[in-house]
Design a protein around this motif. Sequence first.
Motif, PDB file in Angstrom:
ATOM      1  N   ARG A   1       3.131  -2.031 -12.669  1.00 23.22           N
ATOM      2  CA  ARG A   1       4.361  -2.460 -11.976  1.00 23.22           C
ATOM      3  C   ARG A   1       5.576  -2.014 -12.792  1.00 23.22           C
ATOM      4  O   ARG A   1       6.423  -2.819 -13.199  1.00 23.22           O
TER       5      ARG A   1
ATOM      6  N   ASN B   1       5.789  10.647   2.193  1.00 26.40           N
ATOM      7  CA  ASN B   1       4.769   9.746   2.724  1.00 26.40           C
ATOM      8  C   ASN B   1       5.239   9.318   4.109  1.00 26.40           C
ATOM      9  O   ASN B   1       6.271   8.660   4.197  1.00 26.40           O
TER      10      ASN B   1
ATOM     11  N   VAL C   1       8.649   9.096  -5.493  1.00 22.64           N
ATOM     12  CA  VAL C   1       7.386   8.622  -6.058  1.00 22.64           C
ATOM     13  C   VAL C   1       6.469   9.791  -6.449  1.00 22.64           C
ATOM     14  O   VAL C   1       5.665   9.675  -7.362  1.00 22.64           O
ATOM     15  N   TYR C   2       6.613  10.937  -5.756  1.00 20.14           N
ATOM     16  CA  TYR C   2       5.602  12.001  -5.880  1.00 20.14           C
ATOM     17  C   TYR C   2       6.027  13.330  -6.509  1.00 20.14           C
ATOM     18  O   TYR C   2       5.155  14.189  -6.682  1.00 20.14           O
TER      19      TYR C   2
ATOM     20  N   ILE D   1      12.510  10.196   1.472  1.00 21.45           N
ATOM     21  CA  ILE D   1      11.434  10.503   0.507  1.00 21.45           C
ATOM     22  C   ILE D   1      11.380  12.032   0.401  1.00 21.45           C
ATOM     23  O   ILE D   1      10.672  12.703   1.155  1.00 21.45           O
TER      24      ILE D   1
ATOM     25  N   THR E   1       8.496   5.961 -10.278  1.00 20.79           N
ATOM     26  CA  THR E   1       7.489   4.923 -10.548  1.00 20.79           C
ATOM     27  C   THR E   1       6.302   5.492 -11.303  1.00 20.79           C
ATOM     28  O   THR E   1       5.991   6.682 -11.178  1.00 20.79           O
TER      29      THR E   1
ATOM     30  N   GLY F   1       8.556  -1.101 -10.520  1.00 21.28           N
ATOM     31  CA  GLY F   1       7.993  -0.151  -9.554  1.00 21.28           C
ATOM     32  C   GLY F   1       8.968   0.150  -8.437  1.00 21.28           C
ATOM     33  O   GLY F   1      10.065  -0.421  -8.354  1.00 21.28           O
ATOM     34  N   SER F   2       8.562   1.060  -7.571  1.00 26.80           N
ATOM     35  CA  SER F   2       9.438   1.518  -6.504  1.00 26.80           C
ATOM     36  C   SER F   2       9.729   0.413  -5.488  1.00 26.80           C
ATOM     37  O   SER F   2      10.865   0.252  -5.028  1.00 26.80           O
TER      38      SER F   2
ATOM     39  N   SER G   1       3.399   4.168 -10.734  1.00 26.78           N
ATOM     40  CA  SER G   1       2.246   3.738  -9.924  1.00 26.78           C
ATOM     41  C   SER G   1       1.308   4.876  -9.574  1.00 26.78           C
ATOM     42  O   SER G   1       0.093   4.716  -9.594  1.00 26.78           O
TER      43      SER G   1
ATOM     44  N   ASP H   1      13.527   7.946  -2.571  1.00 27.62           N
ATOM     45  CA  ASP H   1      12.314   7.316  -3.109  1.00 27.62           C
ATOM     46  C   ASP H   1      11.418   8.447  -3.626  1.00 27.62           C
ATOM     47  O   ASP H   1      10.674   9.065  -2.871  1.00 27.62           O
TER      48      ASP H   1
ATOM     49  N   TYR I   1       7.565   5.912   5.123  1.00 27.34           N
ATOM     50  CA  TYR I   1       6.631   5.033   4.384  1.00 27.34           C
ATOM     51  C   TYR I   1       6.600   3.678   5.082  1.00 27.34           C
ATOM     52  O   TYR I   1       7.608   2.977   5.118  1.00 27.34           O
TER      53      TYR I   1
ATOM     54  N   TYR J   1      17.639   5.994   3.539  1.00 28.52           N
ATOM     55  CA  TYR J   1      16.400   5.962   2.741  1.00 28.52           C
ATOM     56  C   TYR J   1      15.614   7.238   3.041  1.00 28.52           C
ATOM     57  O   TYR J   1      15.249   7.488   4.191  1.00 28.52           O
TER      58      TYR J   1
HETATM   59  C1  LIG Z   1       7.119   6.427  -0.712  1.00 23.74           C
HETATM   60  C2  LIG Z   1       6.587   5.260  -1.482  1.00 23.74           C
HETATM   61  N1  LIG Z   1       7.428   4.357  -1.985  1.00 23.74           N
HETATM   62  C3  LIG Z   1       6.987   3.298  -2.690  1.00 23.74           C
HETATM   63  C4  LIG Z   1       5.643   3.091  -2.901  1.00 23.74           C
HETATM   64  C5  LIG Z   1       5.222   1.893  -3.700  1.00 23.74           C
HETATM   65  O1  LIG Z   1       5.378   2.190  -5.076  1.00 23.74           O
HETATM   66  P1  LIG Z   1       5.276   1.109  -6.227  1.00 23.74           P
HETATM   67  O2  LIG Z   1       3.824   0.865  -6.517  1.00 23.74           O
HETATM   68  O3  LIG Z   1       5.965   1.750  -7.394  1.00 23.74           O
HETATM   69  O4  LIG Z   1       5.964  -0.129  -5.789  1.00 23.74           O
HETATM   70  C6  LIG Z   1       4.728   3.991  -2.379  1.00 23.74           C
HETATM   71  C7  LIG Z   1       3.286   3.761  -2.508  1.00 23.74           C
HETATM   72  O5  LIG Z   1       2.483   4.244  -1.708  1.00 23.74           O
HETATM   73  C8  LIG Z   1       5.215   5.108  -1.669  1.00 23.74           C
HETATM   74  O6  LIG Z   1       4.391   6.042  -1.156  1.00 23.74           O
END
Ligand SMILES: Cc1ncc(COP(=O)(O)O)c(C=O)c1O
Length: 371
Positions: free
Chosen positions: A223, A155, A185-186, A150, A213, A80-81, A215, A183, A106, A148
């Motif tokens: 994970r 987020n 994720v979205y 996003i 990820t 996971g991230s 997730s 990162d 985040y 870092y």
């Molecule tokens: C920007 C960001 N990074 C990482 C995560 C965590 O991701 P993971 O469940 O893959 O560890 C989140 C979850 O909210 C997130 O919003």
Amino acid sequence: MSRLATTQLTRPEGIIDLSIGQPDASLLPTSIFDANNIDAPSLAYGAPAGDGRFREAMGHWLTEHCGTQVKGEALLITNGSSNAIDMICTRFSRAGDTVLVEEPTYFIALKQFTDHGLNVVPVAMDDNGLEPEALATAIEQYQPAFIYSIPSFHNPTGIDQPLPRRQQLVAIAKQHQCLLVADEVYPLLDYDKEPAAPLASLDADAPVLSIGTFSKILAPGLRLGWLQGSPDLIDQLSSSGLISSGGGLSPVTSALVRPLLINGHLSQHLAQLRHTLKERRDTLVNALHRHCGDRLQFNLPHGGYFLWAHTQADIDTQKLLPKAKAEGVGYLPGAACYTHTNKTNAMRLCFAFYDKEELALAGERLGAILN
Ligand SMILES: Cc1ncc(COP(=O)(O)O)c(C=O)c1O
């Protein structure tokens, strides 16, 4: 029955808590997993960068969904991230180094950086994300271990960096030879257009690592995630002590997910998920317009999980929270997403964990406390 908690799916009683940033049980597709796919190789210590069959399938799937070629060799499988962030901190920084972050960011990544003893320095954002000039100045001033960011449906702000901004940030990272950690994720949860290409695909010669990820697009309990980068960066990560000792990450979970990449089930699930999230966003937005009026200002997010809203300047959302909870609604106070600010009039509202009826009710309750 055991009194030990089983998962984090439990809903807090009596309140609709919009601080919870994960899919609810109805969005977790239990029926598409088949344990028969767990074969002998997936029960052995994994190859350093992750199961080769899975990396190859991931490369094809990402190529199909992100509008750019992603090769399996460019990927390293992670838990996971969060795990990817941790691995990057371990491999590319030492306690006392600086990491540059967006402000706000985040909030749990901030905790991860602090856990590693890093000095977290915020860089200003504008409506298109991280400000290029501020970033370049901060790199010169702090010589950070990495940046870092996003870039997609950020987020907490929901900002989606336009392509020219992404290109500018990658160019700055390249010019200064400073590692840029995106990162991501979205991006696959874009409701209106094709997902943006990963930052690591924009310039093969720039020092960029893109994190992905499962997730938020499939299930956080897997994970399972990935890192995309140049062969050199992937080699450095996969030769860490963690992987040398324990083998490549998540072979069993990779075996569970690989068929879903190939047989179309993940793509179908993702299409349905985007549709549901867009409907939930609309429900929350309509309820906020109706019940909060101009007492709550926000931009419409076009993807992801979050809406970032501002109350009047003199309202501290941290102090307001107990009152909100007493009315039956929760949110993440904006202050959590800043490095130093302890007073802000912002709040992060997640619309992924509750259904439309609950989101409508949450909007009504927020209206009641802001009145
Ligand atoms: C920007 C960001 N990074 C990482 C995560 C965590 O991701 P993971 O469940 O893959 O560890 C989140 C979850 O909210 C997130 O919003």
